[in-house]
Design an enzyme around this catalytic site. Sequence first.
Site, PDB file in Angstrom:
ATOM      1  N   LYS A   1       0.843  -1.203   0.000  1.00 62.83           N
ATOM      2  CA  LYS A   1       0.000   0.000   0.000  1.00 62.83           C
ATOM      3  C   LYS A   1       0.884   1.260   0.000  1.00 62.83           C
ATOM      4  O   LYS A   1       2.083   1.174   0.286  1.00 62.83           O
ATOM      5  CB  LYS A   1      -0.913  -0.011   1.225  1.00 62.83           C
ATOM      6  CG  LYS A   1      -0.165   0.111   2.547  1.00 62.83           C
ATOM      7  CD  LYS A   1      -1.064  -0.182   3.748  1.00 62.83           C
ATOM      8  CE  LYS A   1      -0.267  -0.062   5.035  1.00 62.83           C
ATOM      9  NZ  LYS A   1      -1.021  -0.568   6.196  1.00 62.83           N
TER      10      LYS A   1
ATOM     11  N   TYR B   1      14.544  31.619   2.473  1.00 65.02           N
ATOM     12  CA  TYR B   1      13.324  32.325   2.877  1.00 65.02           C
ATOM     13  C   TYR B   1      13.302  32.596   4.381  1.00 65.02           C
ATOM     14  O   TYR B   1      13.657  31.728   5.177  1.00 65.02           O
ATOM     15  CB  TYR B   1      12.101  31.466   2.574  1.00 65.02           C
ATOM     16  CG  TYR B   1      11.715  31.369   1.120  1.00 65.02           C
ATOM     17  CD1 TYR B   1      11.529  32.505   0.336  1.00 65.02           C
ATOM     18  CD2 TYR B   1      11.489  30.122   0.555  1.00 65.02           C
ATOM     19  CE1 TYR B   1      11.145  32.391  -0.989  1.00 65.02           C
ATOM     20  CE2 TYR B   1      11.086  29.997  -0.775  1.00 65.02           C
ATOM     21  CZ  TYR B   1      10.922  31.137  -1.535  1.00 65.02           C
ATOM     22  OH  TYR B   1      10.537  31.026  -2.829  1.00 65.02           O
TER      23      TYR B   1
ATOM     24  N   ARG C   1     -10.513   0.494  14.922  1.00 65.36           N
ATOM     25  CA  ARG C   1     -10.427   1.029  13.570  1.00 65.36           C
ATOM     26  C   ARG C   1     -11.472   0.228  12.790  1.00 65.36           C
ATOM     27  O   ARG C   1     -12.520  -0.059  13.345  1.00 65.36           O
ATOM     28  CB  ARG C   1      -8.990   0.796  13.056  1.00 65.36           C
ATOM     29  CG  ARG C   1      -8.412   1.968  12.338  1.00 65.36           C
ATOM     30  CD  ARG C   1      -6.918   1.821  12.150  1.00 65.36           C
ATOM     31  NE  ARG C   1      -6.534   0.742  11.262  1.00 65.36           N
ATOM     32  CZ  ARG C   1      -5.300   0.592  10.778  1.00 65.36           C
ATOM     33  NH1 ARG C   1      -4.356   1.453  11.069  1.00 65.36           N
ATOM     34  NH2 ARG C   1      -4.998  -0.414   9.978  1.00 65.36           N
TER      35      ARG C   1
ATOM     36  N   MET D   1      10.113  24.718  -1.787  1.00 62.43           N
ATOM     37  CA  MET D   1       9.230  23.787  -2.497  1.00 62.43           C
ATOM     38  C   MET D   1      10.030  22.812  -3.361  1.00 62.43           C
ATOM     39  O   MET D   1       9.768  21.615  -3.378  1.00 62.43           O
ATOM     40  CB  MET D   1       8.237  24.569  -3.361  1.00 62.43           C
ATOM     41  CG  MET D   1       7.183  23.698  -4.008  1.00 62.43           C
ATOM     42  SD  MET D   1       6.089  24.649  -5.091  1.00 62.43           S
ATOM     43  CE  MET D   1       5.219  25.670  -3.910  1.00 62.43           C
TER      44      MET D   1
HETATM   45  C1  LIG Z   1      -0.238  -1.460   6.967  1.00 69.12           C
HETATM   46  C2  LIG Z   1      -0.829  -2.677   7.548  1.00 69.12           C
HETATM   47  C3  LIG Z   1      -0.013  -3.795   7.812  1.00 69.12           C
HETATM   48  C4  LIG Z   1       1.494  -3.789   7.695  1.00 69.12           C
HETATM   49  O1  LIG Z   1       2.040  -3.253   8.881  1.00 69.12           O
HETATM   50  P1  LIG Z   1       3.626  -3.166   9.098  1.00 69.12           P
HETATM   51  O2  LIG Z   1       3.793  -2.673  10.489  1.00 69.12           O
HETATM   52  O3  LIG Z   1       4.125  -2.163   8.108  1.00 69.12           O
HETATM   53  O4  LIG Z   1       4.177  -4.507   8.849  1.00 69.12           O
HETATM   54  C5  LIG Z   1      -0.651  -4.953   8.220  1.00 69.12           C
HETATM   55  N1  LIG Z   1      -1.988  -4.988   8.401  1.00 69.12           N
HETATM   56  C6  LIG Z   1      -2.783  -3.920   8.174  1.00 69.12           C
HETATM   57  C7  LIG Z   1      -4.244  -4.041   8.389  1.00 69.12           C
HETATM   58  C8  LIG Z   1      -2.230  -2.732   7.758  1.00 69.12           C
HETATM   59  O5  LIG Z   1      -3.023  -1.667   7.563  1.00 69.12           O
END
Ligand SMILES: *Cc1c(COP(=O)(O)O)cnc(C)c1O
Length: 389
Positions: free
Chosen positions: A45, A282, A143, A330
């Site tokens: 991700k 700046y 969550r 920037m």
């Molecule tokens: C991002 C995520 C992971 C991975 O976590 P790490 O600490 O980077 O290994 C695993 N499970 C869920 C649900 C996540 O959102």
Amino acid sequence: MHHDPSPRTERLNSWLEIDAAAHAENLRIARHLIGPDVELSAVVKANAYGHGWRTIATNAIEAGADSFCVHALDEALALRNAGFSQDILVMGHVPLARLEEATAADLRLMLTNLETLETLAEITARRGSPTRVHLKLETGTYRHGVDEAGLETMLEVFHEHPWVHLEGAYTHFADIEDTTDHSYAAAQLARFEAFCARIRAAGHPLLKRHAACSAALLVFPDTHFDMVRLGISQYGFWPSKETYLSYRERHPGEPAELRPVLSWKTRVSQIKEAPAGAFVGYGRSYQTTRASRLAILPIGYSDGYDRRLSNQSWVLIRGRRAPVRGRVCMNLLIVDVTDIPDVELEDEVVLLGRQGERDITAEQLAALIGTIHYEVTTRIRADLPRLNR
Ligand SMILES: *Cc1c(COP(=O)(O)O)cnc(C)c1O
């Protein structure tokens, strides 16, 4: 094979280098801990934590990962369009209006809402083909996740919709990397196991139970179940100091060398002399205390080099530290090279990673700006070239 590593860097002002051997070694450590039968799912991700999803996904499969986890539907579709046929779990919400697309791409979908289940039931019945879901369970993180009452309702609805296949169930720990005390995680684990038993008792074989992120994988073998979701440690980072300490405690004498996969580089775009007392950048936030030589670098906060690093961080040039002077702009950064002899136009500069005997870690930059290394790497601009080396 690996992606072609060579748009030549002479033509680039800034780029990232991916150390495929380090990545493979980090995955090997994970595989060693879980054994051959547990599914090793590479979490890619957020553009593979800023490393570049395409290169990382390719390398991960080559190094023995079995599948992928992403957050968004579009990340999963990008993998599919790039030709990845492995299983992909979408761990974030897919808008109801896009579930048809998700079903057509044969993904594993997180399930937390009855509306999603009912929409999927309608789509799959109409298409006459099944889809797979992984039920996210609420064990104490608050969550995404379904609680006990929600689960009972879901289980009833599942009975009416045989095309929606409950392949997996999972949870995510709230407090595993922030502490060496794992009692809260153990309580979450117990809740998770009770949930899974309940689901199986309702007639779902539940092929994929999973709970482990990197920290859980490294220090908490009871969390491995059928699959692990490997994020940060794949990229060569310990999730936290606490995880590192817990790991050392549990694996005395065993080498544990996670190796950072990413380096971030740029090159000197101008060198100039400034007299003592000159103001730099700046807001005139830095004033030279001596006659100084400054190097201008074509990198800034729009590239993901955090503006809060102004007057705080340093870069590496010719193997030496050059401190950042004044504010991060920037698109530009100004560093002091007075004490580094012979710096030349277009010299390679390391923003993150190793040069000679020295290195700059994502943890160091994170500490300077009060965040975690995860945020430092994920914010590196996605369209900078990522080169495999
Ligand atoms: C991002 C995520 C992971 C991975 O976590 P790490 O600490 O980077 O290994 C695993 N499970 C869920 C649900 C996540 O959102």
